[in-house]
Motif scaffolding. Sequence first.
Motif, PDB file in Angstrom:
ATOM      1  N   UNK A  25       0.880  -1.169   0.000  1.00  0.00           N
ATOM      2  CA  UNK A  25       0.000   0.000   0.000  1.00  0.00           C
ATOM      3  C   UNK A  25       0.914   1.215   0.000  1.00  0.00           C
ATOM      4  N   UNK A  26       0.729   2.061  -0.991  1.00  0.00           N
ATOM      5  CA  UNK A  26       1.608   3.204  -1.193  1.00  0.00           C
ATOM      6  C   UNK A  26       0.797   4.488  -1.079  1.00  0.00           C
ATOM      7  N   UNK A  38      -2.715   3.765  -3.013  1.00  0.00           N
ATOM      8  CA  UNK A  38      -2.995   2.697  -3.959  1.00  0.00           C
ATOM      9  C   UNK A  38      -2.214   1.469  -3.562  1.00  0.00           C
ATOM     10  N   UNK A  39      -2.613   0.334  -4.107  1.00  0.00           N
ATOM     11  CA  UNK A  39      -1.915  -0.924  -3.879  1.00  0.00           C
ATOM     12  C   UNK A  39      -1.215  -1.331  -5.167  1.00  0.00           C
ATOM     13  N   UNK A  40       0.021  -1.811  -5.028  1.00  0.00           N
ATOM     14  CA  UNK A  40       0.818  -2.246  -6.167  1.00  0.00           C
ATOM     15  C   UNK A  40       1.555  -3.529  -5.810  1.00  0.00           C
ATOM     16  N   UNK A  41       1.835  -4.338  -6.819  1.00  0.00           N
ATOM     17  CA  UNK A  41       2.741  -5.460  -6.604  1.00  0.00           C
ATOM     18  C   UNK A  41       4.138  -4.900  -6.392  1.00  0.00           C
ATOM     19  N   UNK A  42       4.951  -5.608  -5.606  1.00  0.00           N
ATOM     20  CA  UNK A  42       6.324  -5.151  -5.361  1.00  0.00           C
ATOM     21  C   UNK A  42       7.262  -6.354  -5.318  1.00  0.00           C
ATOM     22  N   UNK A  43       8.526  -6.048  -5.417  1.00  0.00           N
ATOM     23  CA  UNK A  43       9.590  -7.017  -5.163  1.00  0.00           C
ATOM     24  C   UNK A  43      10.691  -6.274  -4.418  1.00  0.00           C
ATOM     25  N   UNK A  69       6.876   9.294  -0.108  1.00  0.00           N
ATOM     26  CA  UNK A  69       5.810   8.310   0.057  1.00  0.00           C
ATOM     27  C   UNK A  69       5.830   7.717   1.464  1.00  0.00           C
ATOM     28  N   UNK A  70       4.697   7.141   1.828  1.00  0.00           N
ATOM     29  CA  UNK A  70       4.591   6.233   2.965  1.00  0.00           C
ATOM     30  C   UNK A  70       4.134   4.903   2.385  1.00  0.00           C
ATOM     31  N   UNK A  71       4.478   3.805   3.055  1.00  0.00           N
ATOM     32  CA  UNK A  71       4.104   2.496   2.524  1.00  0.00           C
ATOM     33  C   UNK A  71       3.787   1.541   3.665  1.00  0.00           C
ATOM     34  N   UNK A  72       3.052   0.483   3.302  1.00  0.00           N
ATOM     35  CA  UNK A  72       2.771  -0.585   4.257  1.00  0.00           C
ATOM     36  C   UNK A  72       2.599  -1.894   3.510  1.00  0.00           C
ATOM     37  N   UNK A  73       3.186  -2.944   4.054  1.00  0.00           N
ATOM     38  CA  UNK A  73       2.956  -4.320   3.622  1.00  0.00           C
ATOM     39  C   UNK A  73       2.541  -5.043   4.892  1.00  0.00           C
ATOM     40  N   UNK A  74       1.308  -5.555   4.936  1.00  0.00           N
ATOM     41  CA  UNK A  74       0.827  -6.185   6.166  1.00  0.00           C
ATOM     42  C   UNK A  74      -0.200  -7.262   5.875  1.00  0.00           C
ATOM     43  N   UNK A  75      -0.261  -8.229   6.790  1.00  0.00           N
ATOM     44  CA  UNK A  75      -1.229  -9.312   6.693  1.00  0.00           C
ATOM     45  C   UNK A  75      -2.625  -8.778   6.995  1.00  0.00           C
TER      46      UNK A  75
END
Length: 154
Positions: A25-26, A38-43, A69-75
């Motif tokens: 989530x960016x 927005x949500x994007x795929x990442x690597x 930016x701020x970002x989050x990757x979470x379950x």
Amino acid sequence: MFPVSGDWTAAQTEAYLTERRIPIRLACRTPNGGLWMLSLWYILRDGALHCATGASADVVRYLRADPGVAFEVSDNEPPYCGVRGAGQVTLEPDEDKELLRELMERYLGGTDHSLGQRLLQPEREEVHLRIEPERAYTWDFGERMADVVAEADD
């Protein structure tokens, strides 16, 4: 690896970001000062988070005006855990859609599907977003939610 604090070590954070197939989530600012997410795929590669999007996407224009930016990757399911942070984005063309192909392999297992055909059309321009985290924070509610998760499994 970028600076990280919270419940996990840098190695645990790297493992989480590498193993999970959750979109990032960016969040960024629009040119008029509004907020956009927005949500994007990442690597994760070389200590940065790499995403791809169409060159005509609004977020490309927003990030050209302000790369912060701020970002989050979470379950999304308990026990909740994840990584959130802030950083700067650089943009460059994804000329041969190499990053997009890599992301489709990671998230969808390949490019041989209707979405792949649509996204990989030669006339469609793609942009590579490189997120350079300046700081990140991790959390893991596994211990404090253990009884909640156990009850849900019954």
